[in-house]
Scaffold this motif. Structure first.
Motif, mmCIF file in Angstrom:
data_model
loop_
_atom_site.group_PDB
_atom_site.id
_atom_site.type_symbol
_atom_site.label_atom_id
_atom_site.label_comp_id
_atom_site.label_asym_id
_atom_site.label_seq_id
_atom_site.Cartn_x
_atom_site.Cartn_y
_atom_site.Cartn_z
ATOM 1 N N SER A 46 0.610 -1.231 -0.023
ATOM 2 C CA SER A 46 -0.123 0.063 -0.006
ATOM 3 C C SER A 46 0.847 1.081 0.088
ATOM 4 C CB SER A 46 -1.033 -0.026 1.191
ATOM 5 O OG SER A 46 -1.742 -1.174 1.203
ATOM 6 N N ALA A 47 2.097 1.402 0.753
ATOM 7 C CA ALA A 47 2.729 2.292 1.001
ATOM 8 C C ALA A 47 3.562 2.756 -0.458
ATOM 9 C CB ALA A 47 3.954 2.322 2.106
ATOM 10 N N SER A 48 4.086 1.711 -1.157
ATOM 11 C CA SER A 48 4.577 1.795 -2.318
ATOM 12 C C SER A 48 3.817 2.438 -3.310
ATOM 13 C CB SER A 48 5.112 0.272 -2.673
ATOM 14 O OG SER A 48 6.225 0.005 -1.935
ATOM 15 N N ALA A 49 2.578 1.704 -3.387
ATOM 16 C CA ALA A 49 1.355 2.455 -4.334
ATOM 17 C C ALA A 49 1.172 3.733 -4.241
ATOM 18 C CB ALA A 49 0.271 1.685 -4.275
ATOM 19 N N GLU A 50 1.057 4.060 -2.938
ATOM 20 C CA GLU A 50 0.635 5.389 -2.376
ATOM 21 C C GLU A 50 1.938 6.504 -2.889
ATOM 22 O OE1 GLU A 50 -0.568 5.786 1.528
ATOM 23 O OE2 GLU A 50 -0.081 8.088 1.554
ATOM 24 N N MET A 51 3.073 5.855 -2.671
ATOM 25 C CA MET A 51 4.243 6.973 -3.070
ATOM 26 C C MET A 51 4.019 7.259 -4.691
ATOM 27 S SD MET A 51 7.009 8.058 -1.399
ATOM 28 C CE MET A 51 7.939 6.959 -0.591
ATOM 29 N N VAL A 52 3.795 6.024 -5.328
ATOM 30 C CA VAL A 52 4.058 6.325 -6.828
ATOM 31 C C VAL A 52 2.832 7.340 -7.253
ATOM 32 C CG1 VAL A 52 3.554 5.221 -9.144
ATOM 33 C CG2 VAL A 52 4.889 3.944 -7.324
ATOM 34 N N LYS A 53 1.591 7.092 -6.469
ATOM 35 C CA LYS A 53 0.584 7.929 -6.698
ATOM 36 C C LYS A 53 0.697 9.408 -6.508
ATOM 37 C CE LYS A 53 -3.257 5.228 -5.641
ATOM 38 N NZ LYS A 53 -4.078 4.939 -4.740
ATOM 39 N N HIS A 54 1.454 9.651 -5.294
ATOM 40 C CA HIS A 54 2.088 11.089 -4.866
ATOM 41 C C HIS A 54 2.935 11.630 -6.014
ATOM 42 C CE1 HIS A 54 3.322 14.339 -2.323
ATOM 43 N NE2 HIS A 54 4.843 14.021 -2.850
ATOM 44 N N LEU A 55 3.880 10.680 -6.783
ATOM 45 C CA LEU A 55 4.886 11.503 -7.465
ATOM 46 C C LEU A 55 4.232 11.899 -8.747
ATOM 47 C CD1 LEU A 55 7.691 8.821 -6.859
ATOM 48 C CD2 LEU A 55 7.654 11.437 -6.188
ATOM 49 N N ILE A 56 2.971 10.919 -8.887
ATOM 50 C CA ILE A 56 2.461 11.171 -10.550
ATOM 51 C C ILE A 56 1.518 12.431 -10.119
ATOM 52 C CG2 ILE A 56 0.962 10.333 -12.146
ATOM 53 C CD1 ILE A 56 2.120 7.713 -11.426
ATOM 54 N N GLU A 57 0.629 12.378 -9.199
ATOM 55 C CA GLU A 57 -0.742 13.399 -8.989
ATOM 56 C C GLU A 57 -0.244 14.689 -8.604
ATOM 57 O OE1 GLU A 57 -3.659 11.457 -7.177
ATOM 58 O OE2 GLU A 57 -4.065 9.880 -8.760
ATOM 59 N N LYS A 58 0.693 14.560 -7.683
ATOM 60 C CA LYS A 58 1.256 15.826 -6.874
ATOM 61 C C LYS A 58 2.197 16.675 -7.736
ATOM 62 C CE LYS A 58 1.713 18.792 -3.422
ATOM 63 N NZ LYS A 58 2.800 18.935 -2.338
ATOM 64 N N HIS A 59 3.324 15.830 -8.279
ATOM 65 C CA HIS A 59 4.438 16.616 -9.149
ATOM 66 C C HIS A 59 4.404 16.382 -10.435
ATOM 67 C CE1 HIS A 59 6.169 17.189 -5.057
ATOM 68 N NE2 HIS A 59 6.055 15.864 -4.851
ATOM 69 N N GLN A 92 11.565 16.505 1.119
ATOM 70 C CA GLN A 92 12.244 17.380 -0.097
ATOM 71 C C GLN A 92 12.629 16.620 -0.986
ATOM 72 O OE1 GLN A 92 15.689 19.273 1.943
ATOM 73 N NE2 GLN A 92 14.496 20.746 2.974
ATOM 74 N N SER A 93 13.052 15.348 -0.866
ATOM 75 C CA SER A 93 13.610 14.722 -2.207
ATOM 76 C C SER A 93 12.602 14.293 -3.185
ATOM 77 C CB SER A 93 14.398 13.474 -1.859
ATOM 78 O OG SER A 93 13.467 12.597 -1.191
ATOM 79 N N CYS A 94 11.243 14.269 -2.953
ATOM 80 C CA CYS A 94 10.164 14.167 -3.939
ATOM 81 C C CYS A 94 9.876 15.417 -4.742
ATOM 82 C CB CYS A 94 9.024 13.423 -3.327
ATOM 83 S SG CYS A 94 8.181 14.484 -2.245
#
Ligand code: GTP
Length: 628
Positions: free
Chosen positions: A117-130, A278-280
């Motif tokens: 779940s955490a990995s999926a959420e991380m990818v979602k964040h990188l795509i949707e937020k950034h 910061q790194s994302c």
């Protein structure tokens, strides 16, 4: 406070990644429940690397009766470590409730995090937020289920957004090596990659560190994310976006499970929330490069001198170092066996000797002795294990010499400092031991040399005596023929004279004395003759018995003096015969030969001449005419 129960933690390096957080969270929760934590700090079981294999000897230390519960992390006991070996090393031997972190093992409880779940959420964040669309993904080791879960969830989520095709994917392991190879590849291949997803923080941090030091034109070019929220995640520049392990909650569950000794192995999954740093690309204020954020937890350095060539000097310096760094306790023990090299089946040495103790912030003076069973960690007679809330055990070795172990009380004090000091203890004690061996060898050699010199002196003394004996006539104590030659040479050199006389003397009628009286009387006559001659001549003259009843005297005399001596012999014999009341008449005939030194061909010639003179004397005495 006393800690009646003990929880053993099998952990790899405590300052790295997740290990430190597992350690501290378990310590806190265990201590709250009156359980002591004992950490056996090794490396990854089954690892081929030399240093890791040497370190792992510490896993031999946990013994039945010493500990009540066991926790093993996947960093120390990876999935690939064979079941039978794991059981032999821990489960069968210890027979206690056991929890494994991030893995499942038969007969053990298991705690894991919901990394999918955490990995999926991380990818979602990188795509949707950034709005990143070009990704690079590094996968963790294929053998580790945890790595597979993270990688599968990451790639599935990218695929769900239709981005899988453009993604650069590489297989590596959890280590910095693989990460550096990967970041170099990303930089070289370019592909306009925007975000890199690493399997854990160690690899993400290694890549950022590489960029900061070796590819500074790429600083800020890639969004980077890790996983684990390791100790260094907040120290790297930029601070790392990562997934958190809920350590406090996990530790609470682990300690409760162990204390309640649940009959059936249980599996528990914990959510892993994301830490957005910061790194994302969030909070996007990169610190300028070169601010040199120190990695790991070492925030200040203490430059004390902890180098020495002998134990006592070293222990004084070590005490200062421990005080300066605020470590609560440190106990150093050396195995009773000689240092050994690890073999496949090396067992823990039975006994050890405590050589240094620093307890509750103070050095403890030790009496001689203090030998105790190694498995006890510290001698029961001096210290009660129940008094310690948190001990960390490290084995002591240098190159392939294993010689002891150190136990730190880290209820107060930093792990990093204990590690520094442990490395210092291992290398210094190794030096001290080797230096001592060397000094002992030198001492032994000197001792041997001294004994050898004494023996030599004794031997040359014996030799001298032997030589003297071999030059002497046993019956009379005069010189024998061999002694005569040697002493005559000395006489020639030392007398300073150039005129010498050789006397040849012979007892009269010894045969008769022997025959009529006894052989013993004959001997008496010979000895009496010897005494007579000795008294007649000077101490410096050379007198020898050269045959049964024959004597030779060498003197530095001229012919006149020689005649006088020959005459004196007669009166001396007369006196002896009168005074001694002998059963026989002592008679000595004498002939002599005088020569100037330069005329001498050799002593034998002079002797022959003296003998001739004696012969004439004898004939004269017996009123016989001389024959040729
Ligand atoms: N008791 C004794 N007798 C010895 C020893 N050595 C040699 N003789 C004997 O001494 C005798 C020496 O003999 P000679 O020197 O030829 O004869 P002598 O009887 O002394 O007679 P003259 O020399 O002619 O006066 C021999 O009978 C030897 O056996 C000895 O060590 N002890």
């Amino acid at each position: 406070m006393t800690y009646k129960k003990r929880l053993a933690l099998i952990s790899s390096e405590l300052t790295r990644n997740n290990n430190g957080r597992i350690f501290r969270s378990l310590q806190k929760l265990a201590n709250q429940k009156g359980v002591a934590l004992i950490v056996y700090e090794g490396r990854t079981l089954g690892a081929k690397q030399y240093a890791q294999a040497q370190r792992n000897f510490v896993y031999q230390f946990p013994q039945k009766g010493m500990i009540d519960f066991l926790v093993a992390t996947s960093a120390a006991v990876p999935r690939a470590y064979p079941r039978d070996k794991f059981e032999a090393l821990f489960l069968d031997k210890l027979d206690c409730p056991t929890v494994v972190y991030y893995n499942e093992r038969p007969g053990c409880h298991s705690v894991q995090i919901d990394s999918a779940s955490a990995s999926a959420e991380m990818v979602k964040h990188l795509i949707e937020k950034h709005q990143y669309s070009r990704f690079a993904v590094l996968k963790g080791p294929e053998t580790e289920p945890e790595a597979q879960k993270r990688a599968a969830a990451t790639l599935n989520t990218l695929a769900a957004y239709g981005l899988a095709k453009n993604t650069l994917v590489e297989q590596a392991d959890w280590s910095a090596d693989g990460a550096i190879r990967f970041i170099k590849k990303v930089i070289v291949e370019s592909r306009n990659i925007e975000a890199i997803i690493f399997p854990n923080d160690e690899t993400a941090i290694a890549a950022l560190d590489y960029i900061n030091h070796f590819a500074q034109d790429k600083i800020g070019k890639y969004a980077v994310v890790g996983f684990d929220n390791a100790l260094n995640a907040r120290l790297i520049n930029p601070q790392l976006t990562t997934a958190e392990h809920p350590h406090e909650a996990m530790a609470e569950y682990v300690v409760d499970t162990l204390l309640n000794n649940a009959a059936m192995p249980k599996f528990k999954l914990f959510p892993a929330p994301i830490k957005y740093r910061q790194s994302c690309g969030c909070n996007n204020q990169f610190q300028p490069a070169g601010t040199d954020n120190r990695l790991f937890t070492q925030e200040f350095n203490i430059y004390e001198n902890v180098q020495a060539f002998d134990y006592q000097d070293y222990f004084v310096k070590l005490t200062t170092a421990l005080v300066n760094r605020g470590i609560r306790g440190c106990f150093i023990s050396l195995y009773q066996n000689e240092p050994f090299q690890l073999q496949e089946d090396t067992q823990l040495p039975q006994n050890a000797k405590l050589v240094y103790a620093f307890d509750a912030g103070k050095r403890v003076a030790l009496e001689e002795g203090n030998i105790f069973p190694t498995r006890d960690l510290i001698p029961k007679t001096l210290f009660k294990l129940d008094d310690y809330a948190c001990l960390v055990v490290n084995n002591l070795y240098f190159a392939d010499r294993h010689f002891g172990f150190v136990v730190f009380d880290l209820s107060v004090g930093r792990v990093q400092d204990a590690q520094d000091i442990c490395a210092n203890i291992a290398s210094t004690l190794n030096t001290v031991q080797i230096f001592n061996n060397f000094e002992n060898a030198v001492d032994r050699n000197q001792h041997l040399l001294k004994r050898l010199t004494e023996r030599n002196e004794q031997l040359s003394h014996y030799n001298q005596t032997l030589k003297e004996l071999s030059n002497l006539d046993e019956m009379t104590g005069l010189l024998n023929r061999r002694g005569l030659h040697e002493s005559f040479n000395n006489l020639q050199k030392e007398s300073g004279s150039n005129e010498f006389t050789i006397f040849y003397a012979d007892l009269d009628d010894l045969k008769q004395i022997n025959d009529k009286l006894s052989h013993a009387k004959g001997d008496e006559a010979i000895c009496l003759a010897a005494e007579c001659l000795t008294s007649l001549f000077r101490k410096s003259d050379v007198i020898a018995r050269v045959g049964g009843d024959e004597f030779i005297v060498c003197t530095a005399m001229n012919q006149t003096q020689a005649k006088q001596v020959a005459n004196r012999l007669e009166s001396r014999l007369f006196k002896i015969n009168q005074q001694e009341k002998l059963d026989f008449k002592l008679g000595i005939s004498i002939g002599f030969y005088t020569f100037k030194q330069h005329k001498l061909v050799n002593i034998e010639h002079a002797i022959t001449e003296a003998d001739k003179a004696l012969y004439l004397e004898k004939r004269a005495k017996k009123s016989l005419p001389p024959t040729d």
